[in-house]
Design an enzyme around this catalytic site. Structure first.
Site, mmCIF file in Angstrom:
data_model
loop_
_atom_site.group_PDB
_atom_site.id
_atom_site.type_symbol
_atom_site.label_atom_id
_atom_site.label_comp_id
_atom_site.label_asym_id
_atom_site.label_seq_id
_atom_site.Cartn_x
_atom_site.Cartn_y
_atom_site.Cartn_z
ATOM 1 N N PHE A 23 -39.371 -5.990 -13.708
ATOM 2 C CA PHE A 23 -40.560 -5.215 -13.334
ATOM 3 C C PHE A 23 -41.605 -5.399 -14.440
ATOM 4 O O PHE A 23 -41.278 -5.323 -15.612
ATOM 5 C CB PHE A 23 -40.201 -3.737 -13.158
ATOM 6 C CG PHE A 23 -41.235 -2.957 -12.415
ATOM 7 C CD1 PHE A 23 -41.328 -3.047 -11.040
ATOM 8 C CD2 PHE A 23 -42.128 -2.147 -13.098
ATOM 9 C CE1 PHE A 23 -42.282 -2.327 -10.348
ATOM 10 C CE2 PHE A 23 -43.090 -1.426 -12.416
ATOM 11 C CZ PHE A 23 -43.176 -1.517 -11.038
ATOM 12 N N PHE A 62 -35.214 0.713 -16.466
ATOM 13 C CA PHE A 62 -34.192 1.742 -16.290
ATOM 14 C C PHE A 62 -32.785 1.137 -16.276
ATOM 15 O O PHE A 62 -31.828 1.753 -16.734
ATOM 16 C CB PHE A 62 -34.447 2.509 -14.991
ATOM 17 C CG PHE A 62 -33.585 3.729 -14.828
ATOM 18 C CD1 PHE A 62 -33.928 4.923 -15.431
ATOM 19 C CD2 PHE A 62 -32.418 3.678 -14.071
ATOM 20 C CE1 PHE A 62 -33.134 6.051 -15.294
ATOM 21 C CE2 PHE A 62 -31.615 4.796 -13.925
ATOM 22 C CZ PHE A 62 -31.979 5.992 -14.535
ATOM 23 N N VAL A 86 -42.835 -0.505 -19.660
ATOM 24 C CA VAL A 86 -43.052 0.675 -18.833
ATOM 25 C C VAL A 86 -44.497 1.105 -19.061
ATOM 26 O O VAL A 86 -44.881 1.434 -20.186
ATOM 27 C CB VAL A 86 -42.081 1.818 -19.197
ATOM 28 C CG1 VAL A 86 -42.260 2.991 -18.239
ATOM 29 C CG2 VAL A 86 -40.638 1.326 -19.187
ATOM 30 N N ASP A 90 -49.790 7.465 -12.571
ATOM 31 C CA ASP A 90 -50.334 8.781 -12.259
ATOM 32 C C ASP A 90 -49.260 9.837 -12.014
ATOM 33 O O ASP A 90 -49.583 10.982 -11.738
ATOM 34 C CB ASP A 90 -51.228 8.689 -11.018
ATOM 35 C CG ASP A 90 -52.451 7.831 -11.272
ATOM 36 O OD1 ASP A 90 -52.918 7.793 -12.428
ATOM 37 O OD2 ASP A 90 -52.933 7.197 -10.315
ATOM 38 N N THR A 91 -47.988 9.431 -12.111
ATOM 39 C CA THR A 91 -46.905 10.369 -11.850
ATOM 40 C C THR A 91 -46.028 10.508 -13.091
ATOM 41 O O THR A 91 -46.121 9.701 -14.017
ATOM 42 C CB THR A 91 -46.028 9.874 -10.676
ATOM 43 O OG1 THR A 91 -45.335 8.696 -11.095
ATOM 44 C CG2 THR A 91 -46.876 9.584 -9.443
ATOM 45 N N HIS A 93 -43.109 9.663 -13.461
ATOM 46 C CA HIS A 93 -42.078 8.622 -13.449
ATOM 47 C C HIS A 93 -41.984 7.930 -14.811
ATOM 48 O O HIS A 93 -40.884 7.644 -15.308
ATOM 49 C CB HIS A 93 -42.389 7.611 -12.347
ATOM 50 C CG HIS A 93 -41.373 6.534 -12.196
ATOM 51 N ND1 HIS A 93 -40.139 6.752 -11.612
ATOM 52 C CD2 HIS A 93 -41.396 5.227 -12.552
ATOM 53 C CE1 HIS A 93 -39.446 5.625 -11.624
ATOM 54 N NE2 HIS A 93 -40.187 4.678 -12.196
ATOM 55 N N PHE A 118 -34.520 -2.352 -29.590
ATOM 56 C CA PHE A 118 -35.324 -1.695 -28.554
ATOM 57 C C PHE A 118 -36.668 -2.392 -28.450
ATOM 58 O O PHE A 118 -37.575 -2.155 -29.250
ATOM 59 C CB PHE A 118 -35.506 -0.213 -28.870
ATOM 60 C CG PHE A 118 -36.212 0.541 -27.778
ATOM 61 C CD1 PHE A 118 -35.540 0.877 -26.619
ATOM 62 C CD2 PHE A 118 -37.540 0.916 -27.915
ATOM 63 C CE1 PHE A 118 -36.185 1.573 -25.603
ATOM 64 C CE2 PHE A 118 -38.192 1.606 -26.909
ATOM 65 C CZ PHE A 118 -37.513 1.943 -25.751
#
Length: 159
Positions: A23, A62, A86, A90-91, A93, A118
């Site tokens: 992603f 994730f 990441v 707008d959320t 999440h 990391f």
């Protein structure tokens, strides 16, 4: 007094796994490229047929901790590098994913004794992520350096 330090010149024989979130692959692909460039310039074999560096792609950030844990537990790797991106939306999440992936990666290192780097970018927007993945600098290179240093350091520590 004994001083323990990792050295980049002692790292050419390390076996490294890289876990990459697909992603936001516009960003993570660039991080991987910088990471592999650094490893190659420090003497590791990063050719597609390499037996020294393995790359595992996962759907998103994730999923990184689970695969990092499996690889670290295998006993086949001196270091695991995690790469992801990441980007805040707008959320809420973003907050959930960032919290879980960071806790998960830290837990893998503690539970297995294998250094896990990391390398998951957490940015407010795509522009910030791209700047960190190559426009201004490529943090993939920095994550690879951290891996080399930690792999070398752990080899020098008493059991």
């Amino acid at each position: 007094m004994t001083v323990f330090e990792g050295r980049f010149t002692d790292a050419a024989s390390l076996k490294i796994a890289v876990v990459v979130g697909r992603f936001n692959d516009l960003v993570t692909g660039k991080l991987l490229s910088g990471c592999l460039d650094c490893l190659g310039r420090h003497g590791l074999d990063v050719e597609p047929s390499s037996k020294q560096v393995d790359v595992a792609w996962v759907p998103g950030s994730f999923e990184i901790p689970l695969v990092a844990q499996r690889l670290a537990r295998s006993g086949s790797y001196n270091v695991v590098i995690t790469l992801g991106a990441v980007i805040r939306g707008d959320t809420p999440h973003f907050d959930v994913v960032v919290a879980e992936v960071s806790k998960g990666v830290a837990a893998v290192a503690r539970d297995t004794g294998v250094p896990v780097i990391f390398g998951v970018l957490t940015t407010d927007n795509l522009q910030q992520a791209l700047e960190r993945a190559g426009i201004k600098s490529n943090l993939g290179w920095s994550y690879a350096l951290q891996a080399l240093e930690m792999g070398s350091l752990l080899r020098g520590l008493p059991l």
